[in-house]
Design a protein around this motif. Structure first.
Motif, PDB file in Angstrom:
ATOM      1  N   SER A  71       0.874  -1.181   0.000  1.00 56.00           N
ATOM      2  CA  SER A  71       0.000   0.000   0.000  1.00 56.00           C
ATOM      3  C   SER A  71       0.903   1.221   0.000  1.00 56.00           C
ATOM      4  O   SER A  71       2.115   1.092  -0.171  1.00 56.00           O
ATOM      5  CB  SER A  71      -0.830   0.000   1.286  1.00 56.00           C
ATOM      6  N   CYS A  72       0.311   2.404   0.260  1.00 60.52           N
ATOM      7  CA  CYS A  72       1.179   3.578   0.396  1.00 60.52           C
ATOM      8  C   CYS A  72       2.028   3.488   1.664  1.00 60.52           C
ATOM      9  O   CYS A  72       2.990   4.224   1.824  1.00 60.52           O
ATOM     10  CB  CYS A  72       0.356   4.861   0.348  1.00 60.52           C
ATOM     11  N   LYS A  73       1.696   2.569   2.572  1.00 63.10           N
ATOM     12  CA  LYS A  73       2.447   2.411   3.836  1.00 63.10           C
ATOM     13  C   LYS A  73       3.531   1.344   3.737  1.00 63.10           C
ATOM     14  O   LYS A  73       4.401   1.260   4.589  1.00 63.10           O
ATOM     15  CB  LYS A  73       1.497   2.004   4.973  1.00 63.10           C
ATOM     16  N   LYS A  74       3.421   0.478   2.763  1.00 61.10           N
ATOM     17  CA  LYS A  74       4.329  -0.674   2.689  1.00 61.10           C
ATOM     18  C   LYS A  74       4.650  -0.960   1.225  1.00 61.10           C
ATOM     19  O   LYS A  74       3.748  -1.179   0.420  1.00 61.10           O
ATOM     20  CB  LYS A  74       3.616  -1.887   3.303  1.00 61.10           C
ATOM     21  N   THR A  75       5.951  -0.984   0.904  1.00 62.50           N
ATOM     22  CA  THR A  75       6.321  -1.224  -0.489  1.00 62.50           C
ATOM     23  C   THR A  75       6.476  -2.726  -0.759  1.00 62.50           C
ATOM     24  O   THR A  75       6.661  -3.516   0.165  1.00 62.50           O
ATOM     25  CB  THR A  75       7.666  -0.542  -0.830  1.00 62.50           C
ATOM     26  N   VAL A  76       6.419  -3.054  -2.037  1.00 66.72           N
ATOM     27  CA  VAL A  76       6.660  -4.450  -2.447  1.00 66.72           C
ATOM     28  C   VAL A  76       8.079  -4.867  -2.041  1.00 66.72           C
ATOM     29  O   VAL A  76       8.303  -6.000  -1.613  1.00 66.72           O
ATOM     30  CB  VAL A  76       6.444  -4.601  -3.973  1.00 66.72           C
ATOM     31  N   SER A  79     -19.353 -11.906  10.798  1.00 65.08           N
ATOM     32  CA  SER A  79     -19.725 -10.501  10.641  1.00 65.08           C
ATOM     33  C   SER A  79     -18.559  -9.688  10.070  1.00 65.08           C
ATOM     34  O   SER A  79     -17.419 -10.155  10.052  1.00 65.08           O
ATOM     35  CB  SER A  79     -20.057  -9.923  12.018  1.00 65.08           C
ATOM     36  N   SER A  80     -18.849  -8.443   9.665  1.00 61.75           N
ATOM     37  CA  SER A  80     -17.762  -7.497   9.397  1.00 61.75           C
ATOM     38  C   SER A  80     -17.002  -7.309  10.700  1.00 61.75           C
ATOM     39  O   SER A  80     -17.599  -7.195  11.761  1.00 61.75           O
ATOM     40  CB  SER A  80     -18.316  -6.155   8.941  1.00 61.75           C
ATOM     41  N   PRO A  81     -15.662  -7.271  10.621  1.00 65.65           N
ATOM     42  CA  PRO A  81     -14.891  -7.291  11.867  1.00 65.65           C
ATOM     43  C   PRO A  81     -14.633  -5.906  12.460  1.00 65.65           C
ATOM     44  O   PRO A  81     -14.733  -4.895  11.774  1.00 65.65           O
ATOM     45  CB  PRO A  81     -13.571  -7.898  11.413  1.00 65.65           C
ATOM     46  N   GLN A  82     -14.280  -5.923  13.737  1.00 62.10           N
ATOM     47  CA  GLN A  82     -13.577  -4.783  14.320  1.00 62.10           C
ATOM     48  C   GLN A  82     -12.146  -4.908  13.837  1.00 62.10           C
ATOM     49  O   GLN A  82     -11.590  -6.012  13.812  1.00 62.10           O
ATOM     50  CB  GLN A  82     -13.591  -4.885  15.841  1.00 62.10           C
ATOM     51  N   TRP A  83     -11.525  -3.782  13.474  1.00 63.82           N
ATOM     52  CA  TRP A  83     -10.263  -3.825  12.749  1.00 63.82           C
ATOM     53  C   TRP A  83      -9.177  -3.118  13.552  1.00 63.82           C
ATOM     54  O   TRP A  83      -9.384  -1.985  13.973  1.00 63.82           O
ATOM     55  CB  TRP A  83     -10.486  -3.136  11.401  1.00 63.82           C
ATOM     56  N   PHE A  84      -8.064  -3.776  13.764  1.00 65.25           N
ATOM     57  CA  PHE A  84      -6.960  -3.191  14.539  1.00 65.25           C
ATOM     58  C   PHE A  84      -5.691  -3.257  13.692  1.00 65.25           C
ATOM     59  O   PHE A  84      -5.368  -4.320  13.161  1.00 65.25           O
ATOM     60  CB  PHE A  84      -6.717  -3.989  15.821  1.00 65.25           C
ATOM     61  N   GLU A  85      -4.967  -2.131  13.581  1.00 69.24           N
ATOM     62  CA  GLU A  85      -3.684  -2.146  12.857  1.00 69.24           C
ATOM     63  C   GLU A  85      -2.576  -1.622  13.761  1.00 69.24           C
ATOM     64  O   GLU A  85      -2.837  -0.853  14.690  1.00 69.24           O
ATOM     65  CB  GLU A  85      -3.757  -1.256  11.608  1.00 69.24           C
ATOM     66  N   ASP A  86      -1.340  -2.013  13.473  1.00 67.09           N
ATOM     67  CA  ASP A  86      -0.183  -1.446  14.173  1.00 67.09           C
ATOM     68  C   ASP A  86       0.046  -0.023  13.666  1.00 67.09           C
ATOM     69  O   ASP A  86      -0.506   0.371  12.637  1.00 67.09           O
ATOM     70  CB  ASP A  86       1.052  -2.323  13.929  1.00 67.09           C
ATOM     71  N   ALA A  87       0.884   0.721  14.371  1.00 68.04           N
ATOM     72  CA  ALA A  87       1.113   2.145  14.050  1.00 68.04           C
ATOM     73  C   ALA A  87       1.653   2.333  12.628  1.00 68.04           C
ATOM     74  O   ALA A  87       1.371   3.342  11.981  1.00 68.04           O
ATOM     75  CB  ALA A  87       2.067   2.767  15.069  1.00 68.04           C
ATOM     76  N   ASP A  88       2.413   1.366  12.109  1.00 67.08           N
ATOM     77  CA  ASP A  88       2.974   1.483  10.754  1.00 67.08           C
ATOM     78  C   ASP A  88       2.006   1.027   9.655  1.00 67.08           C
ATOM     79  O   ASP A  88       2.321   1.122   8.479  1.00 67.08           O
ATOM     80  CB  ASP A  88       4.255   0.641  10.651  1.00 67.08           C
ATOM     81  N   HIS A  89       0.876   0.456  10.046  1.00 70.35           N
ATOM     82  CA  HIS A  89      -0.100  -0.087   9.087  1.00 70.35           C
ATOM     83  C   HIS A  89       0.478  -1.210   8.231  1.00 70.35           C
ATOM     84  O   HIS A  89       0.256  -1.282   7.027  1.00 70.35           O
ATOM     85  CB  HIS A  89      -0.683   1.026   8.204  1.00 70.35           C
TER      86      HIS A  89
END
Ligand code: AVJ
Length: 323
Positions: free
Chosen positions: A197-202, A303-313
Motif C-alpha cells: 500500500s502507500c504504507k508498505k512497499t513491495v 460478521s464485518s470485523p472490528q479492525w486493529f492495525e499497528d502504528a505502521d499499518h
C-alpha cells in the motif's frame, strides 16, 4: 516426554514429498518446514529486522489486548489454532485474567513439543491460566473446543497463519471453526499481513522473505535437508537458490527453491529430475486488504470485523462474530 518422528509422520512426509515433486510445476507443502531445525529457524526469522510481522502483531496486542478481550462475552475461554509456542498469546491471556480470575486456554497444534512448551510456560507465567492442549491438524482432523460452565469462546487464528492457504482452503478453515462458535458472545480473532500500500512497499515485503542474513534462505532449504535426513533423499543443497517473489495477481509472496544445475534425486526408489533453472514452489503467503478480508469473513459465516492495525499499518488483527 521424548518427541520422535513416528512411522505415521514419516509416511505422511514421504507421500506428500513424492506427490509434490512428481507434479508439474514441482511443489512441497509448507507444513514440511517445521521439523525441529525448521521450527528453530522460524523463531530466528521472527527476530529479523526485515521480518516485521511478528513485532507488528505483538504491538497490536500490547496496545489493544484489553479492548479485544472485552469485545468477547464473559466469562471467556481462549482457544487457538496452530498455536505453536504461543509467544504472543500471553498478552491476550493476561488481559483475560484481568477480567476473570481463571481462564482456560485451549491450544490446538500438530506439534507436541510446541504444545508442551506452551503448557509449561503459560500457567507458570500467568496466574489463573489453565491449559488444555489438543494435538491435532486443524485442516485434516476434527477438534473440539470446550466450554467450561457455558463460557464464551474467543478463538484465535493469529500470526498470519491463514496466509499459507489459498482462498478456498481459507474459507474451509474458517467455516469449520465457525461451527464451534454457537453462542452469543463467541468471537474469532484473525491476524493477517497487509498487502502492499502507500504504507508498505513491495520491496519491504520481499525483504521480509529474503533477509540479508540468509535465515529465510536457510529455512527454505531446510525443507530439502529434511527430506535428505528423514527419507534418505540426496538433494544437493548447494545447487539450490532461494527465491522470494511477489505475485500481485494472487496477492501473495511465493517462495521457491531453484535448482542451478541439472540434478537427479532419488527418494525411496523414486527418481526425480530437476532441470537447470527449474523451481520447487515451497510456500505461498497471502497478503490482505481490509476489503478482501471482509469478503472472506462474510463468505465464511462471520460478521464485518472490528479492525486493529499497528502504528505502521503493516499488519492487521480482525475481530469477527459468527452470524
Ligand atoms: C508462519 C506462515 C506466518 O508466511 O510469513 C516466514 C512463514 N515463511 N518466512 C509467513 C514464513 C517465510 C510465515 N507464517
Amino acid at each position: 516426554m521424548m518427541i520422535e518422528a513416528t512411522d505415521a509422520l514419516r509416511e505422511a512426509v514421504l507421500t506428500e514429498a513424492i506427490a509434490g515433486l512428481t507434479s508439474t510445476p514441482k511443489t512441497l507443502p509448507p507444513w514440511l518446514f517445521y521439523d525441529e531445525a525448521g521450527s528453530a529457524l522460524f523463531e530466528k526469522i521472527t527476530e529479523l529486522p526485515e521480518y516485521y510481522l511478528t513485532r507488528a502483531e505483538r504491538s497490536i496486542f500490547t496496545e489493544r489486548a484489553d479492548e479485544i478481550v472485552s469485545a468477547a462475552g464473559h466469562p471467556l475461554t481462549i482457544a487457538e489454532l496452530g498455536s505453536g509456542t504461543a509467544s504472543k498469546t500471553g498478552l491476550l491471556l493476561e488481559a483475560a485474567t484481568r477480567r476473570q480470575p481463571e481462564v482456560l486456554y485451549q491450544p490446538i497444534d500438530v506439534s507436541p513439543s510446541a504444545l508442551e512448551q506452551a503448557a509449561d510456560i503459560l500457567p507458570a507465567a500467568i496466574p489463573g491460566v489453565a491449559v488444555r492442549s489438543q494435538i491435532a491438524n486443524y485442516i485434516t482432523n476434527g477438534y473440539t473446543i470446550k466450554r467450561p460452565d457455558g463460557s464464551c469462546i474467543l478463538a484465535l487464528y493469529i500470526g498470519s497463519s491463514i496466509g499459507n492457504f489459498d482462498p478456498e482452503q481459507a474459507r474451509a478453515i474458517l467455516r469449520k471453526l465457525r461451527k464451534q462458535l454457537t453462542k452469543m458472545g463467541d468471537a474469532m480473532l484473525l491476524g493477517v499481513d497487509l498487502a502492499p500500500s502507500c504504507k508498505k512497499t513491495v520491496e519491504q515485503l520481499i525483504a521480509a522473505y529474503d533477509d540479508a542474513a540468509g535465515v529465510t534462505a536457510a529455512f527454505n532449504k531446510n525443507i530439502l535437508a529434511r527430506l535428505n535426513r528423514e527419507l534418505g533423499a540426496n538433494f544437493n543443497l548447494e545447487a539450490f537458490r532461494h527465491r522470494a517473489c511477489w505475485n500481485s495477481q494472487e496477492s501473495r509472496i511465493e517462495m521457491h527453491l531453484v535448482s542451478t544445475v541439472a540434478q537427479t534425486v532419488t527418494i525411496d526408489g523414486e527418481r526425480i529430475d530437476c532441470a537447470p533453472g527449474e523451481s520447487i514452489h515451497t510456500e505461498n503467503s497471502y497478503k490482505f486488504t481490509e476489503r478482501g478480508l471482509i469478503e472472506l469473513l462474510h463468505d465464511s459465516g462471520y460478521s464485518s470485523p472490528q479492525w486493529f492495525e499497528d502504528a505502521d499499518h503493516y499488519f492487521a488483527v480482525a475481530l469477527a462474530y459468527p452470524v
